[in-house]
Design a protein around this motif. Structure first.
Motif, PDB file in Angstrom:
ATOM      1  N   SER A 134      -8.666   9.185  23.257  1.00 51.86           N
ATOM      2  CA  SER A 134      -9.495   8.075  23.712  1.00 51.86           C
ATOM      3  C   SER A 134      -8.722   7.187  24.630  1.00 51.86           C
ATOM      4  O   SER A 134      -7.456   7.241  24.549  1.00 51.86           O
ATOM      5  CB  SER A 134      -9.931   7.268  22.719  1.00 51.86           C
ATOM      6  N   GLY A 136      -7.718   4.364  24.044  1.00 52.85           N
ATOM      7  CA  GLY A 136      -6.724   3.502  23.199  1.00 52.85           C
ATOM      8  C   GLY A 136      -5.664   4.228  22.521  1.00 52.85           C
ATOM      9  O   GLY A 136      -4.598   3.851  22.766  1.00 52.85           O
ATOM     10  N   GLY A 162      -8.734  -3.945  28.901  1.00 49.45           N
ATOM     11  CA  GLY A 162      -9.615  -2.929  28.304  1.00 49.45           C
ATOM     12  C   GLY A 162      -9.742  -2.446  27.108  1.00 49.45           C
ATOM     13  O   GLY A 162     -10.499  -1.562  26.609  1.00 49.45           O
ATOM     14  N   LEU A 163      -8.643  -2.805  26.137  1.00 53.07           N
ATOM     15  CA  LEU A 163      -8.406  -2.387  24.817  1.00 53.07           C
ATOM     16  C   LEU A 163      -9.357  -3.388  23.841  1.00 53.07           C
ATOM     17  O   LEU A 163      -9.559  -4.470  24.024  1.00 53.07           O
ATOM     18  CB  LEU A 163      -6.990  -2.529  24.489  1.00 53.07           C
ATOM     19  N   ASP A 164      -9.978  -2.699  23.005  1.00 57.62           N
ATOM     20  CA  ASP A 164     -10.537  -3.451  21.619  1.00 57.62           C
ATOM     21  C   ASP A 164      -9.655  -4.267  20.995  1.00 57.62           C
ATOM     22  O   ASP A 164      -8.483  -4.199  20.975  1.00 57.62           O
ATOM     23  CB  ASP A 164     -11.338  -2.723  20.850  1.00 57.62           C
ATOM     24  N   ILE A 165     -10.166  -5.292  20.336  1.00 61.55           N
ATOM     25  CA  ILE A 165      -9.549  -6.540  19.489  1.00 61.55           C
ATOM     26  C   ILE A 165      -8.433  -6.014  18.741  1.00 61.55           C
ATOM     27  O   ILE A 165      -7.295  -6.103  18.573  1.00 61.55           O
ATOM     28  CB  ILE A 165     -10.444  -7.433  19.012  1.00 61.55           C
ATOM     29  N   GLY A 166      -9.084  -4.831  17.747  1.00 62.81           N
ATOM     30  CA  GLY A 166      -8.134  -3.976  16.773  1.00 62.81           C
ATOM     31  C   GLY A 166      -7.014  -3.490  17.291  1.00 62.81           C
ATOM     32  O   GLY A 166      -5.935  -3.671  16.712  1.00 62.81           O
ATOM     33  N   LYS A 168      -5.653  -4.042  20.411  1.00 59.03           N
ATOM     34  CA  LYS A 168      -4.712  -5.082  20.918  1.00 59.03           C
ATOM     35  C   LYS A 168      -4.021  -5.639  19.883  1.00 59.03           C
ATOM     36  O   LYS A 168      -2.641  -5.902  20.275  1.00 59.03           O
ATOM     37  CB  LYS A 168      -5.451  -6.025  21.536  1.00 59.03           C
TER      38      LYS A 168
END
Length: 254
Positions: A134, A136, A162-166, A168
């Motif tokens: 993915s 991430g 573009g990364l999700d909060i978790g 990041k």
């Protein structure tokens, strides 16, 4: 008796840096010095020359005027996109820098396994190719490729875009550990919260041509910063005229 010069106490020194593309001057009179353990963020509006400055510091662009001096060759890079080699496995992508330095295959394998565990990558992940990961996971691999070198200086060009909060949050935690190892970090970001979490000083880059119009130091140790501290500093930073001008903010709404 022959005199010897004392060792320099900095890793990166930028003095009177000016750069242009064709006839357009994009950067003018940029000055800063990074020592071991320093962590700086460069913020500013799109198109102000942040990435150009990073490329100049990395050596990907040649400076036209002024000086950029690095006293180490042990430098790690992480860019906006992972830039993984599609024909190589995760393990071999992470080992690129180590292999270039002549590190033995056995030592490479051990260092890669340790870094994979640190970043939450499994043994199966190490055998996969980029197309099997993915976005991430590719970012984890790109960070591992940089950190496994144990760099003296780490250059980050919007690494969390573009990364999700978790994810990041996980990668920010990993970089915070690097500051404890006295790695110097130079980061470009649009996210002021990222800058407040990870760095000791924030530079605002703006103008035509762009220059550093504000240097905003942060006194609280990085690993001790709580949400309340980040929020307070964010409010203070957003009220600085250099920041409101750079981001075209309406102070009446802040």
């Amino acid at each position: 008796m022959k005199e010897t010069n004392p060792p320099k106490d900095y890793l990166l020194k930028v003095e009177n840096l000016t750069h242009k593309f064709g006839r357009e001057k994009v950067l003018e009179d940029i000055d800063f010095t990074m020592r071991r353990g320093d962590s700086f963020a460069i913020i500013g509006p799109s198109g102000c020359g942040k990435t150009t400055l990073m490329r100049l510091c990395s050596g990907l662009l040649e400076n036209e005027k002024g000086t950029i001096e690095k006293t180490t060759t042990n430098i790690g890079f992480m860019f906006q996109t992972p830039r993984l080699l599609p024909w190589e496995s995760t393990a071999k992508n992470m080992a690129l820098g180590l292999r270039a330095r002549g590190v033995s295959a056995e030592e490479c394998r051990e260092k890669i396994k340790q870094m994979a565990r640190f970043l939450g990558l499994t043994d199966d992940d190490l055998e996969k190719y980029p197309y099997q990961l993915s976005g991430g996971m590719q970012s984890r691999v790109a960070m591992g490729r940089a950190l496994v070198l144990e760099p003296d200086l780490l250059l980050l060009d919007e690494p969390f875009t573009g990364l999700d909060i978790g994810l990041k949050k996980e990668l920010l935690w990993a970089l915070k550990q690097e500051t404890e190892k006295k790695t110097a970090l130079l980061m470009i970001t649009h996210d002021l919260t990222e800058a407040l979490e990870l760095t000791h000083e924030i530079f605002v880059l703006q103008g035509k041509p762009s220059t550093i119009t504000l240097r905003y130091p942060l006194k609280e140790p990085i690993l001790q910063r709580k949400a309340s501290y980040i929020n307070t500093e964010l409010e203070n930073l957003l009220r600085k005229p250099e920041v409101t001008e750079a981001y075209k903010l309406d102070t009446a709404k802040l």
